[in-house]
Structure formats: C-alpha cells, structure tokens
Scaffold this active site. Structure first.
Site, mmCIF file in Angstrom:
data_model
loop_
_atom_site.group_PDB
_atom_site.id
_atom_site.type_symbol
_atom_site.label_atom_id
_atom_site.label_comp_id
_atom_site.label_asym_id
_atom_site.label_seq_id
_atom_site.Cartn_x
_atom_site.Cartn_y
_atom_site.Cartn_z
ATOM 1 N N GLU A 138 1.645 -0.904 -5.335
ATOM 2 C CA GLU A 138 0.858 0.382 -5.260
ATOM 3 C C GLU A 138 1.776 1.419 -5.703
ATOM 4 O OE1 GLU A 138 -2.952 2.937 -3.953
ATOM 5 O OE2 GLU A 138 -1.429 2.294 -2.216
ATOM 6 N N ASP B 21 0.458 -1.027 0.520
ATOM 7 C CA ASP B 21 0.089 -0.262 0.017
ATOM 8 C C ASP B 21 1.342 0.926 -0.153
ATOM 9 O OD1 ASP B 21 -2.968 0.837 0.277
ATOM 10 O OD2 ASP B 21 -2.304 1.538 1.843
HETATM 11 C C1 BGC Z 1 -5.617 2.600 -0.428
HETATM 12 C C2 BGC Z 1 -6.732 2.288 0.066
HETATM 13 C C3 BGC Z 1 -6.282 3.264 1.495
HETATM 14 C C4 BGC Z 1 -4.941 4.305 1.119
HETATM 15 C C5 BGC Z 1 -4.580 4.659 2.203
HETATM 16 C C6 BGC Z 1 -4.299 3.179 -0.574
HETATM 17 O O1 BGC Z 1 -4.104 2.866 -1.708
HETATM 18 O O2 BGC Z 1 -6.023 1.256 -1.647
HETATM 19 O O3 BGC Z 1 -7.990 2.334 -0.119
HETATM 20 O O4 BGC Z 1 -7.422 4.425 1.286
HETATM 21 O O5 BGC Z 1 -4.138 3.833 0.679
HETATM 22 O O6 BGC Z 1 -4.133 3.338 3.524
#
Ligand code: BGC
Length: 551
Positions: free
Chosen positions: A273, A212
């Site tokens: 991500e 993340d």
């Molecule tokens: C996740 C979100 C989240 C955020 C903070 C993002 O990239 O996919 O759902 O709210 O990170 O953790």
C-alpha cells in the site's frame, strides 16, 4: 500443506501475478457467533461463497488484538488474534480450509505504527527520555518556552498535529491518530521484531502480506518543517524530498523482507500500500523488493476514457520496466464505494477520506460500476475486489453520527465523517437487517445496515441472472477459461472519442463506451459478456463494457 493446487512448480510460484484478490474487512464480512461483529468463524462459513465467486486469494484486514481506535490498524499484539474475531486455532483452521478450496490467504501487516496499548509503547512511556525503550519510537523535546510546542509543523492524516505530548513533557510522533505512535525504523530492534513477526505468520501458512503505509515507514531524522496546511497533508504524499512519505531509504527494509519471503519453499508475497507520485511505484516492485502494489491511480481516476487510457498506459509501461504485473482496483475500506462515486458528477477521487456529501444517482453509478468492473477484470493481469462490490453495495452516507467510529470524525471536530460508510456489515440473506450477517443468530451489527439492502443481499443477487454478483462470477469464470485474459498481452485499437478498445491475446476484444452516444461494435465480433444490455443492431450503449470474440 493440504492444498492440492499448491505445488512448487514455477508457474504456481507466480500465482500472484495474475491473481484476483478479494479484500475481507473481517469486522464486517460475516459474524459466526452472533455478537454483531464479523469474525473468523463467519469467514470460514462463507469460504465456499468466495471459492464459487472465483477469486484466487483473500486479503484479510488486520485481525490482531487492538483497541480498535483505527479499526484494527492500531495493533497491540502482532502474534495473536483479536478475541472478538477468534483465536489462533481458528486462524489455523481458516488457513487449512481456504487452502483446501484453492484460496490463498494474505494478511495485513501494519509496520509504520503500533497501538498506544502495545507493550513497547507502554514501556517507552514508563522509561526516561533517551532510553532504549523510547528509541523504538520517535520521541522529541518540544519547541518554544518549556518545550510546549510540537517539535515540528506536520499534520496527521486524520487531522490535528502529528505530535502528542507525554506527561513528562516529551512529544511522540504519530502520522495517523495519537493512539498510533510511529515506530522508528532506524532502530535495529524494530527491524528484527518485524522480521520475526513475518516468520511467525509465514510458518503458520499465510501466503503473504499487504503492507500498510509502506511509503511512510522511513523518516528524515532531522524532522524538518513542511510548511503545509492541514488540508494538503494527504495531497502532499510523495512530494520529492518529502521527510516522511516515499523516502528512498524505505527500500532497504523491503529488501530484507523479500529475502525472508523467498526463503520459504512455497514463496510468500508482499503487496504494497504505497501512495506515491506517478512513476515511483515501480521502485517498490523491483525484483529484490515487493511483489505487487495497489494501483491507486486507477482507483482515483475519473471514469473518462482519456484519463483511464493514460493511467492504464502509464501503469503497464512503468511496471513492465521492473517486470512487475499491473494490478487494478476500484474500491477498498478507505474510499467511498465506487457505485456511489460513479453516480456523481465528478467520478474521480480528489480528496481521499474526505469525499462525501455530493448528490448521487445510484442507478447511473451502478451502471457505470458494472462497466468499470468488467473493464478491470479484462485488463492485464491482477485485480482486487473489495467485499460487497460484487453485490453492488453503495456507500452508506447517512449513518447516524452516534455510531461513527472512524477517528477522522473526532479528529476533524465532527466535520469529516470518514470511512465508516464503506465498512457497513455485508447483507447475505433475508428481507430485514441484519440480513443474515450473523450466520445463526445476530445482535445488531456494529454499524447499521440500510433497509434498502434487502435487494442487495447475496441471496437476492443470486436469484437475479442480471445481478452484479452474476456479472462478477461470469467475468471471473471467463478469466479462468480464456487464456487471453489470464496472460499479459495487451494492445490498444482505434475507437471513437470517449471510448476504449483493446485486444487481449488473439481474438479477444474489450470495448468500453464512456461517451454519451451508442457506438457500433467492431466488425466480425461476437459478444461474450456485457455489463448491460446491448442495443439493437449490435451497438454498445453509453456506460457499458463488452468483451467480444473477434475473428
Ligand atoms: C489503511 C487505513 C489506516 C491507515 C493507518 C491505511 O493505509 O488502509 O485504513 O487507517 O493506513 O494505518
């Protein structure tokens, strides 16, 4: 490990290169104990469905103990399971059963921040300024008289300042909600803790992690002002020299993580991500760092041939430079579902998390979503499916305000509804809510499902040979059986304006018509699978994709 498909040969070690990975938003996937919230028991009961769908792996959104201030992206204990979802023992059973079915399991790790209820943050609040406990986070004195102003001008992703003041007067940094204090990745203890967390889950048998906010973990310790407006905060992701997005020093963290993943006999994988500017994603996928990444340029791209072609070309070229496989994705738990997006006049995502309130033609959106899905599954080589897209689900834009949970709703002063509309629990069977979401009995699902979803259940999809589910199953079956689709070969062929035509391997073509006129199919070709009915005399109608055998 009991999975018959898990051997240590080289080909199997790189299963992730061409994998189709299904995203399980666990809270909304299937509810095994009937309390209205999805859980591990529910997921276990639907593993056969996923295996039959034909995906290679599942990625499960955060399932750790959490106050759910941000749907679980506020983790209070990284080594356990949220009691609403089950126990570690349930997790072990899930891993064993998924592996038996040949499905790999990827978890979601959230290293940029923790919950404000995490023991570390509670200790930091109790400790004085300058203490080792506070060093794990980003605490600073404020500016202005008595330090009453935030240390800098940064805006948080969900709205408001990135700084919250503590009772003793210091401020702490949170790029997201105040309940998600950012960790300080310059701190050796933070680094050691996450390496240990990775090992904990790898030892349990998980096959990898989605990381993340991988592009946000490193910060410029000087924390300079940005001079941005609140609205430009997300658009500012990845600007050159940015003090917290996509900094060069973040790569050191991933180099040390890769060593851990590779230390297992059956190597584990990382999926980034990372929202970064064009050309920068490949840096995360250098051979000594992460394995793959989501292709957000593709997700956000308007459904227009020229723009798609540009994104596809750039993706394949950029990632080939570091030997990383391209991946494709149309939806996830953060964006409006693509059936809805493609039913609008502007089909691209321009303002993430804020994309709502446009007029939508769902029939058009569905036709285009089918065309896009077949395109995605025909491209080389990896793809992500967000739960429910295979059922043709659309964004639920009219959830009552009283049920909204996304922190964006509160943080925007009730002006931005946020992401709940793509997180509504899945419809499985029957004619009325909760549509079999609870596998035996069910309390009302945590977000209400529209009555119209009776024609979108897995059962209704199953009964209709032309349904979205049948399209996904057939396309995934073709990927498995046709070596051209599984390999990495890809070549553009000439085609009329507004259309795409490419060859995969020898003799396999994909044609996509996004123009407003039917186009003739290439000579000497015969259709294998199409996203919609083909016209008489072998023409490809608008908003339709076809895969063809070509002599
Ligand atoms: C996740 C979100 C989240 C955020 C903070 C993002 O990239 O996919 O759902 O709210 O990170 O953790």
């Amino acid at each position: 490990m009991s999975n018959p498909t898990r051997t240590n040969d080289a080909a199997n070690d790189s299963w992730w290169r061409s994998a189709v990975i299904y995203q399980v938003y666990i809270r909304s996937f299937a509810d095994g104990d009937g309390d209205g919230t999805g859980d591990i028991a529910g997921l276990r009961s639907r593993l056969q469905y996923l295996a039959y769908l034909g995906v290679d792996a599942i990625w499960i959104n955060p399932w750790y103990p959490s106050p759910l201030a941000d749907g679980g992206y506020d983790v209070s204990d990284f080594r356990d399971i949220h009691p609403a979802y089950g126990t570690l023992e349930d997790a072990r059973k899930l891993l064993a059963e998924a592996h038996q079915l040949g499905l790999r399991v990827i978890l979601d790790i959230v290293p940029n921040h923790v919950s404000d209820q995490h023991a570390w943050f509670q200790q930091a609040l109790a400790a004085p300024p300058g203490s080792p406990e506070r060093e794990r986070f980003v605490f600073r004195d404020g500016r202005g008289e008595g330090g009453s102003l935030p240390p800098n001008d940064w805006y948080a992703a969900f709205g408001g300042s990135t700084w919250t003041r503590t009772p003793d007067g210091q401020w702490y940094l949170h790029l997201f909600a105040p309940e998600q204090p950012d960790l300080n990745w310059d701190n050796a203890g933070v680094r050691a803790e996450f390496e240990s967390i990775l090992r904990f889950w790898f030892d349990l048998g998980v096959d990898g992690f989605r990381i993340d906010v991988a592009h946000g973990m490193a910060k410029d310790p000087a924390l300079p002002d940005l001079g941005l407006t609140e609205f430009s905060v997300i658009a500012g992701e990845g600007q050159e020299g940015h003090p917290h997005w996509d900094r060069d020093d973040v790569h050191d963290i991933f180099r040390s993580w890769r060593v851990i993943a590779d230390s297992y006999p059956d190597p584990r994988v990382f999926v980034a991500e990372a929202h970064v500017r064009p050309g920068r994603l490949a840096d995360y996928l250098r051979p000594d760092q992460l394995h793959t990444a989501f292709n957000f340029d593709f997700l956000k791209c308007a459904l227009e041939a020229d723009k798609l072609r540009e994104v596809i070309d750039r993706t394949i070229t950029d990632l080939a430079k570091v030997g990383a496989p391209a991946t494709w994705v149309l939806s996830n738990h953060d964006e409006a579902r693509h059936v809805t997006r493609y039913g609008r006049a502007h089909t691209g995502v321009t303002t993430p998390m804020r994309d709502q309130g446009h007029s939508t033609d769902l029939a058009l959106g569905t036709r285009r979503a089918r065309a896009a899905a077949l395109l995605m599954l025909a491209l080389p080589v990896g793809a992500y499916i967000y739960q429910g897209e295979e059922l043709g689900l659309y964004e639920v834009e009219d959830l009552p305000e009283s049920v909204l949970q996304d922190p964006t709703w509160e943080r925007s002063g009730h002006t931005v509804r946020g992401r709940d509309g793509c997180r509504v629990p899945l419809p499985w069977t029957g004619d009325t809510p909760p549509f079999g979401f609870g596998t035996f009995v069910s309390a009302a699902p945590w977000l209400p499902q529209p009555d119209a979803w009776k024609s979108y259940t897995a059962e209704a999809n199953q009964a209709d040979r032309t349904s979205m589910l049948q399209l996904y199953r057939s396309a995934l079956r073709l990927r498995r059986t046709n070596p051209g689709l599984r390999g990495e070969e890809f070549r553009w062929l000439d085609s009329p304006p507004g259309t795409l035509l490419f060859e995969r391997g020898t003799g396999l073509l994909c044609a996509v018509n996004l123009s407003d006129q039917p186009i003739p199919l290439p000579d000497a070709s015969s259709p294998l699978i199409a996203s919609g009915p083909l016209g008489k005399d072998g023409v490809l109608p608008p908003d339709t994709t076809v895969l063809l055998h070509w002599d």
